[in-house]
Design an enzyme around this catalytic site. Structure first.
Site, PDB file in Angstrom:
ATOM      1  N   ASP A 125       0.849  -1.188   0.000  1.00 23.52           N
ATOM      2  CA  ASP A 125       0.000   0.000   0.000  1.00 23.52           C
ATOM      3  C   ASP A 125       0.885   1.238   0.000  1.00 23.52           C
ATOM      4  O   ASP A 125       1.742   1.383   0.853  1.00 23.52           O
ATOM      5  CB  ASP A 125      -0.899  -0.001   1.242  1.00 23.52           C
ATOM      6  N   LYS A 129      -0.765   9.946   0.568  1.00 20.39           N
ATOM      7  CA  LYS A 129      -0.912  11.265   1.186  1.00 20.39           C
ATOM      8  C   LYS A 129       0.144  11.460   2.267  1.00 20.39           C
ATOM      9  O   LYS A 129       0.475  10.513   2.974  1.00 20.39           O
ATOM     10  CB  LYS A 129      -2.303  11.394   1.820  1.00 20.39           C
ATOM     11  N   THR A 196       0.737  -8.325 -12.166  1.00 24.70           N
ATOM     12  CA  THR A 196      -0.406  -8.422 -11.252  1.00 24.70           C
ATOM     13  C   THR A 196      -1.505  -7.445 -11.676  1.00 24.70           C
ATOM     14  O   THR A 196      -1.271  -6.549 -12.484  1.00 24.70           O
ATOM     15  CB  THR A 196      -0.031  -8.074  -9.796  1.00 24.70           C
ATOM     16  N   GLU A 199      -0.511  -3.984 -10.927  1.00 21.00           N
ATOM     17  CA  GLU A 199       0.477  -3.493 -11.880  1.00 21.00           C
ATOM     18  C   GLU A 199      -0.199  -3.086 -13.183  1.00 21.00           C
ATOM     19  O   GLU A 199       0.088  -2.019 -13.740  1.00 21.00           O
ATOM     20  CB  GLU A 199       1.492  -4.602 -12.149  1.00 21.00           C
TER      21      GLU A 199
HETATM   22  C1  LIG Z   1      -1.940  -3.030  -2.840  1.00 23.46           C
HETATM   23  S1  LIG Z   1      -2.168  -4.654  -2.253  1.00 23.46           S
HETATM   24  C2  LIG Z   1      -1.113  -5.611  -3.349  1.00 23.46           C
HETATM   25  C3  LIG Z   1      -1.479  -7.056  -3.372  1.00 23.46           C
HETATM   26  C4  LIG Z   1      -0.578  -7.989  -4.181  1.00 23.46           C
HETATM   27  N1  LIG Z   1       0.766  -8.044  -3.653  1.00 23.46           N
HETATM   28  C5  LIG Z   1      -0.558  -7.633  -5.643  1.00 23.46           C
HETATM   29  O1  LIG Z   1       0.490  -7.241  -6.160  1.00 23.46           O
HETATM   30  O2  LIG Z   1      -1.609  -7.757  -6.297  1.00 23.46           O
HETATM   31  C6  LIG Z   1      -1.271  -4.656  -0.713  1.00 23.46           C
HETATM   32  C7  LIG Z   1      -1.678  -5.782   0.221  1.00 23.46           C
HETATM   33  O3  LIG Z   1      -0.837  -5.769   1.375  1.00 23.46           O
HETATM   34  C8  LIG Z   1      -1.618  -6.144   2.497  1.00 23.46           C
HETATM   35  N2  LIG Z   1      -0.953  -5.635   3.693  1.00 23.46           N
HETATM   36  C9  LIG Z   1      -0.650  -4.338   3.964  1.00 23.46           C
HETATM   37  N3  LIG Z   1      -0.044  -4.247   5.157  1.00 23.46           N
HETATM   38  C10 LIG Z   1       0.048  -5.521   5.652  1.00 23.46           C
HETATM   39  C11 LIG Z   1       0.564  -6.053   6.856  1.00 23.46           C
HETATM   40  N4  LIG Z   1       1.128  -5.264   7.788  1.00 23.46           N
HETATM   41  N5  LIG Z   1       0.482  -7.391   7.061  1.00 23.46           N
HETATM   42  C12 LIG Z   1      -0.072  -8.192   6.115  1.00 23.46           C
HETATM   43  N6  LIG Z   1      -0.584  -7.734   4.946  1.00 23.46           N
HETATM   44  C13 LIG Z   1      -0.533  -6.409   4.722  1.00 23.46           C
HETATM   45  C14 LIG Z   1      -2.982  -5.514   2.235  1.00 23.46           C
HETATM   46  O4  LIG Z   1      -4.018  -6.186   2.942  1.00 23.46           O
HETATM   47  C15 LIG Z   1      -3.113  -5.672   0.718  1.00 23.46           C
HETATM   48  O5  LIG Z   1      -3.802  -6.852   0.368  1.00 23.46           O
END
Ligand SMILES: C[S@@+](CC[C@H](N)C(=O)[O-])C[C@H]1O[C@@H](n2cnc3c(N)ncnc32)[C@H](O)[C@@H]1O
Length: 226
Positions: A125, A129, A196, A199
């Site tokens: 993520d 911001k 992905t 992406e």
């Molecule tokens: C933007 S998504 C990308 C998902 C995947 N890696 C992709 O490329 O399609 C980021 C993911 O990281 C997970 N995430 C963020 N912080 C995390 C944490 N501290 N522990 C486990 N998962 C986390 C979120 O729930 C989310 O599903």
């Protein structure tokens, strides 16, 4: 401050079923004790930690293409966990295990030092911001903890489509003494990383995608953060 906000969202009946039936089989419950990887996977093989696997498309594709390696996926989002478990069962993958928990706590409590051959963080993520920046996952403290879990020669591979976050990650990893960059700045996309959903969306929005690959140095001993 956690790096995620838990919006459980809607789960499809198939994801719900996968979660109920397959988590006991392929899941490892969060516990404050180190994982016995050999027992969990039933063999001794190089292990890769994937952080935040989303819906698990990439995890499943990489695990399928690399049957000699084991993959531990950590994700908090239930629909995503259900979705990966479903893929694991459908594809008959024996080399994937899942922990549904905050990865910061998983790494601290469950992943032994120098136990990983790789760490994948694909499209974390971005928290674009300014007031949200403190939520970003890849802080220098967490990067140090990850570096300690890599065996010498193991790689931390991050991909992001957010240029400002990419620059920040590059600087954070470059400042970590246990790691060395394999490229002069951004790395060419390693061929094991498939495209992905995030992406594809980033590319559509005109964002470039950056791969950042750093290796754990040999012969440098680190100390865990207090
Ligand atoms: C933007 S998504 C990308 C998902 C995947 N890696 C992709 O490329 O399609 C980021 C993911 O990281 C997970 N995430 C963020 N912080 C995390 C944490 N501290 N522990 C486990 N998962 C986390 C979120 O729930 C989310 O599903």
């Amino acid at each position: 401050m956690r790096s995620f906000v838990l919006r459980q969202g809607r789960m499809s009946p198939a994801q719900r079923r996968a979660l109920a039936e397959l988590l006991p089989r392929f899941g490892i419950p969060f516990a404050p004790t180190p994982i016995d990887f050999e027992r969990e996977f039933g063999r001794r093989a190089p292990r890769v930690l994937e952080i935040g696997f989303g819906m698990g498309e990439t995890t499943a594709a990489i695990a399928r293409a690399r049957p000699a390696d084991d993959f531990l996926g950590v994700e908090v989002h239930s629909p995503g966990v259900g979705s990966l478990l479903k893929r694991v069962a459908e594809l008959g993958l024996a080399n994937v295990r899942v922990i549904q928990h905050d990865v910061v706590e998983v790494v601290a409590a469950m992943v032994p030092p120098a136990s990983l051959a790789g760490v994948h963080v694909f499209f974390p993520d971005p928290w674009p911001k300014k007031r949200h920046r403190k939520r970003r996952l890849l802080t220098s403290g967490f990067v140090h903890e990850l570096a300690l879990r890599l065996a010498a020669g193991g790689c931390l591979h991050v991909a992001t489509d957010w240029e400002e976050y990419a620059q920040e990650i590059l600087a954070t990893l470059a400042a970590e003494p246990l790691l060395e960059n394999l490229a002069s700045d951004f790395a060419p996309r390693p061929d094991y990383r498939p495209l992905t959903k995030f992406e594809a969306r980033g590319l559509k929005l005109g964002h470039g995608v950056r791969d950042i690959v750093f290796r754990r140095r040999r012969g440098v001993v680190g100390t865990p953060a207090a």
